[in-house]
Design a protein around this motif. Structure first.
Motif, PDB file in Angstrom:
ATOM      1  N   ASP A  46      -4.720  -9.688   6.677  1.00  0.00           N
ATOM      2  CA  ASP A  46      -5.723  -9.715   5.618  1.00  0.00           C
ATOM      3  C   ASP A  46      -5.855 -11.072   4.941  1.00  0.00           C
ATOM      4  O   ASP A  46      -6.711 -11.245   4.068  1.00  0.00           O
ATOM      5  CB  ASP A  46      -5.382  -8.661   4.554  1.00  0.00           C
ATOM      6  CG  ASP A  46      -5.660  -7.245   5.040  1.00  0.00           C
ATOM      7  OD1 ASP A  46      -6.478  -7.089   5.959  1.00  0.00           O
ATOM      8  OD2 ASP A  46      -5.034  -6.291   4.511  1.00  0.00           O
ATOM      9  N   GLN A 105      -4.810  -6.404  -6.838  1.00  0.00           N
ATOM     10  CA  GLN A 105      -6.171  -6.911  -6.661  1.00  0.00           C
ATOM     11  C   GLN A 105      -6.285  -8.356  -7.159  1.00  0.00           C
ATOM     12  O   GLN A 105      -6.924  -9.201  -6.525  1.00  0.00           O
ATOM     13  CB  GLN A 105      -7.159  -6.009  -7.402  1.00  0.00           C
ATOM     14  CG  GLN A 105      -7.304  -4.625  -6.775  1.00  0.00           C
ATOM     15  CD  GLN A 105      -8.140  -3.688  -7.637  1.00  0.00           C
ATOM     16  OE1 GLN A 105      -8.537  -4.031  -8.762  1.00  0.00           O
ATOM     17  NE2 GLN A 105      -8.409  -2.495  -7.120  1.00  0.00           N
ATOM     18  N   ARG A 106      -5.634  -8.637  -8.295  1.00  0.00           N
ATOM     19  CA  ARG A 106      -5.653 -10.004  -8.814  1.00  0.00           C
ATOM     20  C   ARG A 106      -4.903 -10.951  -7.879  1.00  0.00           C
ATOM     21  O   ARG A 106      -5.290 -12.120  -7.728  1.00  0.00           O
ATOM     22  CB  ARG A 106      -5.041 -10.040 -10.215  1.00  0.00           C
ATOM     23  CG  ARG A 106      -5.902  -9.356 -11.269  1.00  0.00           C
ATOM     24  CD  ARG A 106      -5.295  -9.475 -12.652  1.00  0.00           C
ATOM     25  NE  ARG A 106      -6.156  -8.838 -13.651  1.00  0.00           N
ATOM     26  CZ  ARG A 106      -5.885  -8.791 -14.951  1.00  0.00           C
ATOM     27  NH1 ARG A 106      -4.742  -9.312 -15.409  1.00  0.00           N
ATOM     28  NH2 ARG A 106      -6.723  -8.209 -15.793  1.00  0.00           N
ATOM     29  N   GLN A 139      -1.839  -1.626  -9.291  1.00  0.00           N
ATOM     30  CA  GLN A 139      -2.970  -1.795  -8.387  1.00  0.00           C
ATOM     31  C   GLN A 139      -3.880  -2.918  -8.859  1.00  0.00           C
ATOM     32  O   GLN A 139      -4.372  -3.720  -8.046  1.00  0.00           O
ATOM     33  CB  GLN A 139      -3.768  -0.494  -8.277  1.00  0.00           C
ATOM     34  CG  GLN A 139      -4.916  -0.553  -7.268  1.00  0.00           C
ATOM     35  CD  GLN A 139      -4.421  -0.847  -5.860  1.00  0.00           C
ATOM     36  OE1 GLN A 139      -3.479  -0.228  -5.382  1.00  0.00           O
ATOM     37  NE2 GLN A 139      -5.059  -1.806  -5.195  1.00  0.00           N
ATOM     38  N   ILE A 140      -4.095  -3.007 -10.168  1.00  0.00           N
ATOM     39  CA  ILE A 140      -4.899  -4.104 -10.723  1.00  0.00           C
ATOM     40  C   ILE A 140      -4.208  -5.436 -10.429  1.00  0.00           C
ATOM     41  O   ILE A 140      -4.846  -6.428 -10.065  1.00  0.00           O
ATOM     42  CB  ILE A 140      -5.103  -3.914 -12.240  1.00  0.00           C
ATOM     43  CG1 ILE A 140      -5.985  -2.687 -12.502  1.00  0.00           C
ATOM     44  CG2 ILE A 140      -5.732  -5.169 -12.856  1.00  0.00           C
ATOM     45  CD1 ILE A 140      -6.086  -2.316 -13.972  1.00  0.00           C
ATOM     46  N   TRP A 172      -4.740 -10.772  -4.612  1.00  0.00           N
ATOM     47  CA  TRP A 172      -5.647 -11.110  -3.516  1.00  0.00           C
ATOM     48  C   TRP A 172      -6.738 -12.070  -3.981  1.00  0.00           C
ATOM     49  O   TRP A 172      -7.171 -12.946  -3.233  1.00  0.00           O
ATOM     50  CB  TRP A 172      -6.263  -9.845  -2.917  1.00  0.00           C
ATOM     51  CG  TRP A 172      -5.333  -9.128  -2.000  1.00  0.00           C
ATOM     52  CD1 TRP A 172      -4.743  -7.909  -2.189  1.00  0.00           C
ATOM     53  CD2 TRP A 172      -4.867  -9.586  -0.721  1.00  0.00           C
ATOM     54  NE1 TRP A 172      -3.942  -7.582  -1.128  1.00  0.00           N
ATOM     55  CE2 TRP A 172      -4.001  -8.589  -0.200  1.00  0.00           C
ATOM     56  CE3 TRP A 172      -5.095 -10.729   0.037  1.00  0.00           C
ATOM     57  CZ2 TRP A 172      -3.363  -8.719   1.027  1.00  0.00           C
ATOM     58  CZ3 TRP A 172      -4.465 -10.860   1.261  1.00  0.00           C
ATOM     59  CH2 TRP A 172      -3.614  -9.863   1.753  1.00  0.00           C
ATOM     60  N   GLY A 173      -7.171 -11.920  -5.224  1.00  0.00           N
ATOM     61  CA  GLY A 173      -8.152 -12.860  -5.767  1.00  0.00           C
ATOM     62  C   GLY A 173      -7.600 -14.270  -5.848  1.00  0.00           C
ATOM     63  O   GLY A 173      -8.299 -15.244  -5.534  1.00  0.00           O
ATOM     64  N   ASP A 196       0.874  -1.170   0.000  1.00  0.00           N
ATOM     65  CA  ASP A 196       0.000   0.000   0.000  1.00  0.00           C
ATOM     66  C   ASP A 196       0.911   1.219   0.000  1.00  0.00           C
ATOM     67  O   ASP A 196       1.446   1.602   1.040  1.00  0.00           O
ATOM     68  CB  ASP A 196      -0.911  -0.009   1.226  1.00  0.00           C
ATOM     69  CG  ASP A 196      -1.909   1.152   1.223  1.00  0.00           C
ATOM     70  OD1 ASP A 196      -1.994   1.844   0.194  1.00  0.00           O
ATOM     71  OD2 ASP A 196      -2.572   1.352   2.252  1.00  0.00           O
TER      72      ASP A 196
END
Length: 309
Positions: free
Chosen positions: A175, A139-140, A135-136, A142-143, A126
């Motif tokens: 997280d 996110q992927r 950033q994308i 974490w997916g 972060d």
């Protein structure tokens, strides 16, 4: 054979259902079917048998389909280097620039004949330096972690004594999904600073691994740990190559039998609920073995007991 073991479970479940339904439907006979037939013991043995079948089916599915292992951690922890080392090929770009990996990179490798789908992901951070593309990628990442069978949380020994790095690692750990198969691994053993050696000693005392993805140190131990984390054992002739739908059905059987066990101790009050849980358990098992109707069950009751005579 898988089918033989399942039909043995079904027969045991039918016998137990028969006892419960007979007690419900013919109370005037004054036959305590449940106590005389050791219903609680039958249920316990049924659950043990199901657990054994499910364990072998899980391992069979693992041998067939493989394990999804996601490598996660901060930027520059050595995730891409580790993927390359495990795969034995330069699949992912490795540079000292934070944010080099911006998308998912996957490679299937074999360990002890088991396919492992190893997934390298963008570094988790972060920071105001993170642009839209990175950033994308985060996110992927974490997916992928949400879908993983196991998460290899890679820590950087060359920075682990730095407060900012420790804070960021703690934020990632907080997280991670609850209950995930987590394997903490300490990378860059070849660059371990004097200040990090105490932290490394604590990690190893806790059973965590230390490796050098660059030089290959500790990789064999890591391979074996990944298999152990998945519950893998050396394959035997009794392994069942079950489909995922079979595993899901067997899990539901287990859930209903667990509920039935809780109700059995209070049978006078909850006999109807006990019967329903057993019916649902057999319904789930029937998705694999085939249907067994209420008429079939009634026929079993009349054929085994001299009820009404």
């Amino acid at each position: 054979m898988f089918s033989q073991r399942l039909h043995a479970l079904r027969d045991a479940l039918v016998k137990l259902r028969m006892l419960v339904e007979a007690t419900l439907d013919f109370p005037e006979e004054e036959i305590d079917f449940l106590q005389k037939a050791d219903a609680s013991g039958q249920l316990a043995r049924l659950r043990e048998g199901l657990a054994a079948v499910l364990n072998e089916a899980r391992q069979g599915a693992l041998l067939r389909d493989g394990l999804r292992v996601v490598i996660a951690g901060q930027p520059n922890a050595g995730k891409s280097s580790l993927l390359n080392a495990l795969a034995g090929a330069e699949l992912a770009i490795v540079t000292p620039i934070a944010g080099t990996t911006r998308d998912v990179v996957q490679q299937t490798i074999q360990i002890e004949g088991v396919p492992l789908h190893v997934i390298d992901t963008a570094g988790l951070r972060d920071s105001p330096d993170v642009d839209e593309v990175e950033q994308i990628g985060i996110q992927r990442a974490w997916g992928q972690i949400q879908q993983a069978d196991a998460v290899l949380f890679l820590h950087d020994l060359s920075r682990c004594d730095q407060p900012a790095y420790q804070t960021a690692d703690a934020a990632i750990a907080a997280d991670l999904p609850v209950g995930v198969n987590l394997l903490p691994v300490w990378n860059k053993l070849d660059q371990c600073s004097p200040g990090a050696r105490e932290r490394l000693a604590l990690a190893q005392a806790a059973g965590e691994l230390a490796i050098s993805a660059k030089h290959g140190d500790g990789l064999q131990a890591l391979r074996q740990r990944l298999l152990a984390l998945a519950g893998w054992q050396h394959a035997g002739d009794g392994l069942f190559m079950a489909r995922e739908r079979h595993l899901q059905a067997l899990r539901r059987v287990g859930e209903h039998l667990a509920s039935a066990a809780g109700l059995l101790s209070a049978q006078a009050e909850h006999l109807d609920l006990l019967a329903e849980e057993l019916r649902l358990a057999q319904q789930a098992l029937g998705e694999i073995t085939g249907e067994f109707s209420a008429d079939d069950l009634l026929g079993e009751i009349f054929s085994r007991f001299c009820i009404g005579k």
